[in-house]
Design a protein around this motif. Structure first.
Motif, PDB file in Angstrom:
ATOM      1  N   HIS A 139      33.257  32.768  25.796  1.00  0.00           N
ATOM      2  CA  HIS A 139      34.324  32.520  26.766  1.00  0.00           C
ATOM      3  C   HIS A 139      35.651  32.811  26.074  1.00  0.00           C
ATOM      4  O   HIS A 139      35.826  32.509  24.894  1.00  0.00           O
ATOM      5  CB  HIS A 139      34.286  31.083  27.275  1.00  0.00           C
ATOM      6  N   THR A 140      36.599  33.370  26.809  1.00  0.00           N
ATOM      7  CA  THR A 140      37.825  33.840  26.163  1.00  0.00           C
ATOM      8  C   THR A 140      38.795  32.720  25.813  1.00  0.00           C
ATOM      9  O   THR A 140      39.619  32.891  24.914  1.00  0.00           O
ATOM     10  CB  THR A 140      38.542  34.856  27.068  1.00  0.00           C
ATOM     11  N   THR A 141      38.736  31.576  26.494  1.00  0.00           N
ATOM     12  CA  THR A 141      39.755  30.543  26.283  1.00  0.00           C
ATOM     13  C   THR A 141      39.227  29.178  25.881  1.00  0.00           C
ATOM     14  O   THR A 141      39.971  28.380  25.314  1.00  0.00           O
ATOM     15  CB  THR A 141      40.616  30.369  27.553  1.00  0.00           C
ATOM     16  N   GLN A 142      37.964  28.878  26.151  1.00  0.00           N
ATOM     17  CA  GLN A 142      37.458  27.535  25.860  1.00  0.00           C
ATOM     18  C   GLN A 142      37.289  27.311  24.361  1.00  0.00           C
ATOM     19  O   GLN A 142      37.130  28.251  23.576  1.00  0.00           O
ATOM     20  CB  GLN A 142      36.140  27.294  26.584  1.00  0.00           C
ATOM     21  N   ASN A 166      27.291  28.778  32.663  1.00  0.00           N
ATOM     22  CA  ASN A 166      26.593  29.884  33.318  1.00  0.00           C
ATOM     23  C   ASN A 166      25.182  29.987  32.754  1.00  0.00           C
ATOM     24  O   ASN A 166      24.914  29.534  31.639  1.00  0.00           O
ATOM     25  CB  ASN A 166      27.329  31.203  33.107  1.00  0.00           C
ATOM     26  N   VAL A 171      33.164  25.140  31.815  1.00  0.00           N
ATOM     27  CA  VAL A 171      32.731  26.304  32.585  1.00  0.00           C
ATOM     28  C   VAL A 171      31.372  26.778  32.059  1.00  0.00           C
ATOM     29  O   VAL A 171      31.256  27.181  30.900  1.00  0.00           O
ATOM     30  CB  VAL A 171      33.763  27.444  32.476  1.00  0.00           C
ATOM     31  N   THR A 175      29.577  30.077  36.531  1.00  0.00           N
ATOM     32  CA  THR A 175      30.782  30.894  36.549  1.00  0.00           C
ATOM     33  C   THR A 175      30.631  32.077  35.594  1.00  0.00           C
ATOM     34  O   THR A 175      30.308  31.884  34.420  1.00  0.00           O
ATOM     35  CB  THR A 175      32.007  30.059  36.122  1.00  0.00           C
ATOM     36  N   PRO A 176      30.876  33.305  36.071  1.00  0.00           N
ATOM     37  CA  PRO A 176      30.672  34.484  35.216  1.00  0.00           C
ATOM     38  C   PRO A 176      31.653  34.599  34.057  1.00  0.00           C
ATOM     39  O   PRO A 176      31.446  35.434  33.172  1.00  0.00           O
ATOM     40  CB  PRO A 176      30.844  35.654  36.197  1.00  0.00           C
ATOM     41  N   SER A 177      32.712  33.782  34.035  1.00  0.00           N
ATOM     42  CA  SER A 177      33.632  33.840  32.898  1.00  0.00           C
ATOM     43  C   SER A 177      32.978  33.332  31.615  1.00  0.00           C
ATOM     44  O   SER A 177      33.464  33.600  30.517  1.00  0.00           O
ATOM     45  CB  SER A 177      34.902  33.041  33.185  1.00  0.00           C
ATOM     46  N   THR A 178      31.882  32.597  31.757  1.00  0.00           N
ATOM     47  CA  THR A 178      31.063  32.228  30.600  1.00  0.00           C
ATOM     48  C   THR A 178      29.871  33.171  30.550  1.00  0.00           C
ATOM     49  O   THR A 178      29.122  33.291  31.521  1.00  0.00           O
ATOM     50  CB  THR A 178      30.569  30.776  30.696  1.00  0.00           C
TER      51      THR A 178
END
Length: 217
Positions: A80-83, A170, A168, A49-52
């Motif tokens: 990552h913005t939220t993990q 990557n 998540v 996942t590109p969010s990571t």
């Protein structure tokens, strides 16, 4: 009574096999860095996942040069913005998807990494700071010249204790390491003494030097 006990046993087996594992493998797993492999998908989210984002700190491109036997320190950044935390797997191989190791990886003390085989993984999930977790290590290039590939996979996790799709992950785009000996160029100069006539020189004077051949070193 026997029928009831069998029913309870079957129900328990069903729960254990269908529910996610309550305790995650916090120490990480090696063999996950190939772009053509499963990555972290057999335990966590199925797909990369590109969010990571996974990168090497201070490396802007996808190719770097090292001398044979040179040792250099690198830092992998998993963002990552939220993990809440992150894990990582790091390897250097002779191809982008193969399993043959190249050179030597070593964890930097206190960086949160551990050696597993010839690769490195996190020793425990590392807490994110400002949306990123960093893992530092040293790499010693092989003595043989050629191209090798620094590979990494990062997993951003929610620390719920279970390996599920809420985590998540990557891959990092592999970094090509061009291992080659450096060459030095020695500047050599020659001094030629030549009398010039007339004296003093005119405004425009041509000099022709013959019999001096340049050498290439």
């Amino acid at each position: 009574m026997v029928t009831t006990m069998m029913a309870v046993a079957l129900s328990l087996v069903s729960v254990l096999t269908s529910a996610p594992r309550a305790v995650a493998d916090e120490g990480g797993k090696n063999g996950r860095t190939s772009l053509t492999g499963a990555g972290c998908g057999d335990c966590h989210g199925e797909f990369a996942t590109p969010s990571t984002a996974v990168s090497i700190e201070g490396v802007a491109g996808t190719t770097i040069a090292m001398s044979p036997g040179e040792t250099r320190t690198f830092t992998v950044v998993v963002a990552h913005t939220t993990q809440a935390a992150a894990g990582v797997g790091i390897a250097v191989k002779t191809t982008t998807s193969g399993t043959t190791d190249a050179g030597t990886l070593s964890p930097v003390a206190g960086s949160g990494l551990a050696k597993k085989g010839a690769e490195l993984t996190h020793s425990a999930p590392k807490t994110m700071v400002a949306g990123a977790a960093t893992f530092s290590f040293t790499y010693t290039a092989p003595m043989a010249e050629g191209l090798v590939y620094l590979r990494a996979v990062g997993n951003a996790v929610d620390l719920d204790g279970a390996e599920t799709s809420s985590d998540v992950w990557n891959w990092m785009q592999p970094i090509t390491i061009d291992v080659k000996a450096t060459t030095s160029v020695e500047e050599l100069g020659s001094t030629v003494s030549q009398k010039v006539w007339p004296q003093p020189l005119n405004d425009a004077t041509s000099l022709c030097v013959t019999g001096v051949a340049p050498d290439v070193y």
